[in-house]
Design a protein around this motif. Structure first.
Motif, PDB file in Angstrom:
ATOM      1  N   MET A 179     -42.046   2.538  -6.641  1.00  0.00           N
ATOM      2  CA  MET A 179     -41.899   2.623  -8.076  1.00  0.00           C
ATOM      3  C   MET A 179     -43.261   2.945  -8.721  1.00  0.00           C
ATOM      4  SD  MET A 179     -39.810   2.351 -10.562  1.00  0.00           S
ATOM      5  CE  MET A 179     -39.227   1.497 -11.958  1.00  0.00           C
ATOM      6  N   ARG A 180     -44.315   2.311  -8.222  1.00  0.00           N
ATOM      7  CA  ARG A 180     -45.641   2.566  -8.783  1.00  0.00           C
ATOM      8  C   ARG A 180     -46.068   4.006  -8.546  1.00  0.00           C
ATOM      9  NH1 ARG A 180     -49.029  -2.944  -7.392  1.00  0.00           N
ATOM     10  NH2 ARG A 180     -47.811  -4.264  -8.785  1.00  0.00           N
ATOM     11  N   GLN A 181     -45.699   4.561  -7.379  1.00  0.00           N
ATOM     12  CA  GLN A 181     -46.044   5.955  -7.100  1.00  0.00           C
ATOM     13  C   GLN A 181     -45.308   6.881  -8.065  1.00  0.00           C
ATOM     14  OE1 GLN A 181     -45.071   6.341  -2.968  1.00  0.00           O
ATOM     15  NE2 GLN A 181     -47.121   5.804  -2.295  1.00  0.00           N
ATOM     16  N   GLN A 182     -44.046   6.584  -8.351  1.00  0.00           N
ATOM     17  CA  GLN A 182     -43.285   7.396  -9.291  1.00  0.00           C
ATOM     18  C   GLN A 182     -43.907   7.326 -10.675  1.00  0.00           C
ATOM     19  OE1 GLN A 182     -39.386   5.729  -8.860  1.00  0.00           O
ATOM     20  NE2 GLN A 182     -38.843   7.091  -7.174  1.00  0.00           N
ATOM     21  N   ILE A 183     -44.315   6.131 -11.089  1.00  0.00           N
ATOM     22  CA  ILE A 183     -44.956   5.968 -12.395  1.00  0.00           C
ATOM     23  C   ILE A 183     -46.267   6.733 -12.415  1.00  0.00           C
ATOM     24  CG2 ILE A 183     -46.080   4.302 -13.921  1.00  0.00           C
ATOM     25  CD1 ILE A 183     -43.900   2.285 -13.061  1.00  0.00           C
ATOM     26  N   SER A 184     -47.017   6.630 -11.329  1.00  0.00           N
ATOM     27  CA  SER A 184     -48.297   7.339 -11.253  1.00  0.00           C
ATOM     28  C   SER A 184     -48.097   8.846 -11.363  1.00  0.00           C
ATOM     29  CB  SER A 184     -48.990   6.995  -9.932  1.00  0.00           C
ATOM     30  OG  SER A 184     -50.162   7.753  -9.785  1.00  0.00           O
ATOM     31  N   LYS A 185     -47.103   9.379 -10.657  1.00  0.00           N
ATOM     32  CA  LYS A 185     -46.833  10.817 -10.725  1.00  0.00           C
ATOM     33  C   LYS A 185     -46.392  11.221 -12.126  1.00  0.00           C
ATOM     34  CE  LYS A 185     -45.755  11.452  -5.860  1.00  0.00           C
ATOM     35  NZ  LYS A 185     -44.728  11.744  -4.869  1.00  0.00           N
ATOM     36  N   ALA A 186     -45.562  10.394 -12.744  1.00  0.00           N
ATOM     37  CA  ALA A 186     -45.111  10.699 -14.107  1.00  0.00           C
ATOM     38  C   ALA A 186     -46.289  10.677 -15.081  1.00  0.00           C
ATOM     39  CB  ALA A 186     -44.032   9.704 -14.546  1.00  0.00           C
ATOM     40  N   LEU A 187     -47.181   9.709 -14.906  1.00  0.00           N
ATOM     41  CA  LEU A 187     -48.368   9.634 -15.762  1.00  0.00           C
ATOM     42  C   LEU A 187     -49.264  10.853 -15.572  1.00  0.00           C
ATOM     43  CD1 LEU A 187     -49.382   5.873 -15.575  1.00  0.00           C
ATOM     44  CD2 LEU A 187     -48.521   7.117 -17.556  1.00  0.00           C
ATOM     45  N   GLN A 188     -49.400  11.317 -14.340  1.00  0.00           N
ATOM     46  CA  GLN A 188     -50.217  12.497 -14.092  1.00  0.00           C
ATOM     47  C   GLN A 188     -49.632  13.720 -14.785  1.00  0.00           C
ATOM     48  OE1 GLN A 188     -50.528  12.709  -9.859  1.00  0.00           O
ATOM     49  NE2 GLN A 188     -52.052  11.082  -9.743  1.00  0.00           N
ATOM     50  N   ARG A 189     -48.280  13.851 -14.749  1.00  0.00           N
ATOM     51  CA  ARG A 189     -47.636  14.997 -15.400  1.00  0.00           C
ATOM     52  C   ARG A 189     -47.838  14.942 -16.913  1.00  0.00           C
ATOM     53  NH1 ARG A 189     -43.305  14.067 -11.550  1.00  0.00           N
ATOM     54  NH2 ARG A 189     -42.330  12.756 -13.090  1.00  0.00           N
ATOM     55  N   CYS A 190     -47.845  13.754 -17.449  1.00  0.00           N
ATOM     56  CA  CYS A 190     -47.950  13.609 -18.896  1.00  0.00           C
ATOM     57  C   CYS A 190     -49.359  13.220 -19.332  1.00  0.00           C
ATOM     58  CB  CYS A 190     -46.970  12.540 -19.371  1.00  0.00           C
ATOM     59  SG  CYS A 190     -45.266  12.896 -18.960  1.00  0.00           S
ATOM     60  N   SER A 191     -50.320  13.303 -18.436  1.00  0.00           N
ATOM     61  CA  SER A 191     -51.642  12.748 -18.721  1.00  0.00           C
ATOM     62  C   SER A 191     -52.309  13.388 -19.929  1.00  0.00           C
ATOM     63  CB  SER A 191     -52.543  12.860 -17.497  1.00  0.00           C
ATOM     64  OG  SER A 191     -52.787  14.206 -17.188  1.00  0.00           O
ATOM     65  N   GLU A 192     -52.142  14.682 -20.114  1.00  0.00           N
ATOM     66  CA  GLU A 192     -52.799  15.315 -21.260  1.00  0.00           C
ATOM     67  C   GLU A 192     -52.239  14.782 -22.570  1.00  0.00           C
ATOM     68  OE1 GLU A 192     -53.648  19.711 -23.173  1.00  0.00           O
ATOM     69  OE2 GLU A 192     -52.955  19.566 -21.105  1.00  0.00           O
ATOM     70  N   ALA A 193     -50.930  14.670 -22.658  1.00  0.00           N
ATOM     71  CA  ALA A 193     -50.314  14.137 -23.877  1.00  0.00           C
ATOM     72  C   ALA A 193     -50.739  12.688 -24.100  1.00  0.00           C
ATOM     73  CB  ALA A 193     -48.795  14.232 -23.783  1.00  0.00           C
ATOM     74  N   ILE A 194     -50.816  11.925 -23.021  1.00  0.00           N
ATOM     75  CA  ILE A 194     -51.229  10.529 -23.141  1.00  0.00           C
ATOM     76  C   ILE A 194     -52.681  10.440 -23.582  1.00  0.00           C
ATOM     77  CG2 ILE A 194     -51.624   8.393 -21.850  1.00  0.00           C
ATOM     78  CD1 ILE A 194     -49.155   9.172 -20.151  1.00  0.00           C
ATOM     79  N   ARG A 195     -53.537  11.277 -23.011  1.00  0.00           N
ATOM     80  CA  ARG A 195     -54.954  11.267 -23.397  1.00  0.00           C
ATOM     81  C   ARG A 195     -55.109  11.648 -24.877  1.00  0.00           C
ATOM     82  NH1 ARG A 195     -57.971  10.891 -18.506  1.00  0.00           N
ATOM     83  NH2 ARG A 195     -56.771  11.624 -16.763  1.00  0.00           N
ATOM     84  N   ASN A 196     -54.315  12.625 -25.340  1.00  0.00           N
ATOM     85  CA  ASN A 196     -54.350  12.987 -26.762  1.00  0.00           C
ATOM     86  C   ASN A 196     -53.901  11.816 -27.633  1.00  0.00           C
ATOM     87  OD1 ASN A 196     -55.288  15.548 -26.223  1.00  0.00           O
ATOM     88  ND2 ASN A 196     -53.263  16.472 -26.232  1.00  0.00           N
ATOM     89  N   ALA A 197     -52.856  11.109 -27.198  1.00  0.00           N
ATOM     90  CA  ALA A 197     -52.363   9.956 -27.952  1.00  0.00           C
ATOM     91  C   ALA A 197     -53.418   8.844 -27.985  1.00  0.00           C
ATOM     92  CB  ALA A 197     -51.061   9.442 -27.346  1.00  0.00           C
ATOM     93  N   ILE A 198     -54.094   8.625 -26.859  1.00  0.00           N
ATOM     94  CA  ILE A 198     -55.150   7.612 -26.808  1.00  0.00           C
ATOM     95  C   ILE A 198     -56.267   7.989 -27.769  1.00  0.00           C
ATOM     96  CG2 ILE A 198     -56.980   6.643 -25.360  1.00  0.00           C
ATOM     97  CD1 ILE A 198     -55.003   6.818 -23.000  1.00  0.00           C
ATOM     98  N   SER A 199     -56.661   9.254 -27.751  1.00  0.00           N
ATOM     99  CA  SER A 199     -57.726   9.714 -28.643  1.00  0.00           C
ATOM    100  C   SER A 199     -57.326   9.528 -30.108  1.00  0.00           C
ATOM    101  CB  SER A 199     -58.032  11.182 -28.355  1.00  0.00           C
ATOM    102  OG  SER A 199     -58.953  11.682 -29.269  1.00  0.00           O
ATOM    103  N   HIS A 200     -56.081   9.901 -30.429  1.00  0.00           N
ATOM    104  CA  HIS A 200     -55.584   9.751 -31.802  1.00  0.00           C
ATOM    105  C   HIS A 200     -55.552   8.274 -32.188  1.00  0.00           C
ATOM    106  CE1 HIS A 200     -53.466  10.854 -35.429  1.00  0.00           C
ATOM    107  NE2 HIS A 200     -52.549   9.938 -35.161  1.00  0.00           N
ATOM    108  N   TYR A 201     -55.055   7.416 -31.276  1.00  0.00           N
ATOM    109  CA  TYR A 201     -55.020   5.989 -31.552  1.00  0.00           C
ATOM    110  C   TYR A 201     -56.427   5.451 -31.809  1.00  0.00           C
ATOM    111  CZ  TYR A 201     -54.985   0.988 -30.906  1.00  0.00           C
ATOM    112  OH  TYR A 201     -55.194  -0.347 -31.091  1.00  0.00           O
ATOM    113  N   ASN A 202     -57.377   5.811 -30.938  1.00  0.00           N
ATOM    114  CA  ASN A 202     -58.740   5.295 -31.080  1.00  0.00           C
ATOM    115  C   ASN A 202     -59.364   5.737 -32.400  1.00  0.00           C
ATOM    116  OD1 ASN A 202     -58.718   3.854 -28.702  1.00  0.00           O
ATOM    117  ND2 ASN A 202     -59.550   5.529 -27.494  1.00  0.00           N
ATOM    118  N   THR A 203     -59.075   6.962 -32.832  1.00  0.00           N
ATOM    119  CA  THR A 203     -59.577   7.441 -34.121  1.00  0.00           C
ATOM    120  C   THR A 203     -59.010   6.591 -35.256  1.00  0.00           C
ATOM    121  OG1 THR A 203     -59.740   9.681 -33.260  1.00  0.00           O
ATOM    122  CG2 THR A 203     -59.718   9.448 -35.642  1.00  0.00           C
ATOM    123  N   GLN A 204     -57.696   6.358 -35.215  1.00  0.00           N
ATOM    124  CA  GLN A 204     -57.044   5.571 -36.259  1.00  0.00           C
ATOM    125  C   GLN A 204     -57.461   4.096 -36.194  1.00  0.00           C
ATOM    126  OE1 GLN A 204     -55.215   6.928 -38.699  1.00  0.00           O
ATOM    127  NE2 GLN A 204     -55.731   8.895 -37.763  1.00  0.00           N
TER     128      GLN A 204
END
Length: 135
Positions: free
Chosen positions: A1-26
């Motif tokens: 399950m952790r490997q599946q989550i890790s792979k999913a996070l890698q696929r979505c990593s750019e969107a997640i990094r953008n969301a983190i950046s936006h959150y940190n700014t706000q």
């Protein structure tokens, strides 16, 4: 399950990094400022209770149905079912590719045997016998 989550996070990593950046700014613009989060923080979260940023929001989201363990488990199962449907579609495509590959290989072998009938009749006969037995 952790490997599946890790792979999913890698696929979505750019969107997640953008969301983190936006959150940190706000978060830094708020009064008082909220602590920033990093990619490492997100990767280590395993359930909503660990998301400190949800505790700092105006509304306590932990009281919502989707944050309760029973609903969370149902959502996880629902998304697994969605993934299973996607896998079935993918398997269907792969089955067609495999069938085409087998068909093309059989046609190629038949062509090679026909060519060998001219140059090496004994080898062609042996290959035809082997093909008839299922190699």
């Amino acid at each position: 399950m952790r490997q599946q989550i890790s792979k999913a996070l890698q696929r979505c990593s750019e969107a997640i990094r953008n969301a983190i950046s936006h959150y940190n700014t706000q978060a830094t613009a708020l009064n008082p400022p909220r602590p920033p989060i990093s990619w490492k923080d997100i990767a280590e979260y395993s359930f909503l209770g660990e998301f400190d940023l949800l505790c700092h929001s105006c509304a306590d989201v932990r009281d919502n149905n989707w944050a309760k363990p029973t609903f969370h488990q149902a959502m996880v199962k629902f998304f697994k079912l969605q993934c299973a449907h996607e896998e079935l579609i993918r398997v269907s495509v792969e089955v067609r590719r495999l069938w085409t590959s087998i068909h093309e290989e059989e046609a190629h072998i038949a062509k090679v045997i026909d060519e060998l009938l001219i140059s090496d009749h004994l080898l062609a006969s042996e290959l035809r016998n082997q093909l008839g037995r299922g190699m």
